[in-house]
Write an enzyme that holds these catalytic residues in place. Structure first.
Site, short mmCIF file in Angstrom:
data_model
loop_
_atom_site.label_atom_id
_atom_site.label_comp_id
_atom_site.label_asym_id
_atom_site.label_seq_id
_atom_site.Cartn_x
_atom_site.Cartn_y
_atom_site.Cartn_z
NE ARG A 41 1.46 -3.85 -8.85
CZ ARG A 41 2.33 -4.72 -9.34
NH1 ARG A 41 1.94 -5.73 -10.07
NH2 ARG A 41 3.62 -4.57 -9.11
CG ASN A 84 1.43 -1.74 -11.73
OD1 ASN A 84 0.70 -1.30 -10.87
ND2 ASN A 84 2.72 -1.96 -11.52
#
Length: 86
Positions: A15, A33
């Site tokens: 990320r 997530n």
């Protein structure tokens, strides 16, 4: 654009690297997530920049291992002012 990234993409800095690349391309949005192991990426910006992010996601130089990217395009809503990691 919303993209769902499948593979080994959690717990590997995915990320944060996505955030960095998106910001280099001038995109705003988020990377989150999901409980099923995917990462959801939502970005707003020029189509060319979105396409470049998709190419990077599929290009094999991300942290972890991307098996599949499923994207969908929609008009930007102006929801984001920056890129957040959730």
């Amino acid at each position: 654009m919303t993209a769902f990234v499948h593979g080994y993409v959690q717990g590997v800095g995915f990320r944060w690297f996505t955030r960095s690349r998106a910001m280099e391309l001038g995109l705003v949005g988020s990377a989150t997530n999901l409980v099923d192991g995917r990462v959801e990426i939502v970005v707003e910006g020029p189509r060319q920049a979105c396409d470049a992010l998709l190419a990077w996601l599929r290009g094999g130089k991300t942290p972890g291992s991307v098996d599949q990217v499923v994207e969908q395009f929609a008009p930007a809503r102006g929801t984001f002012k920056r890129f957040d990691v959730g």
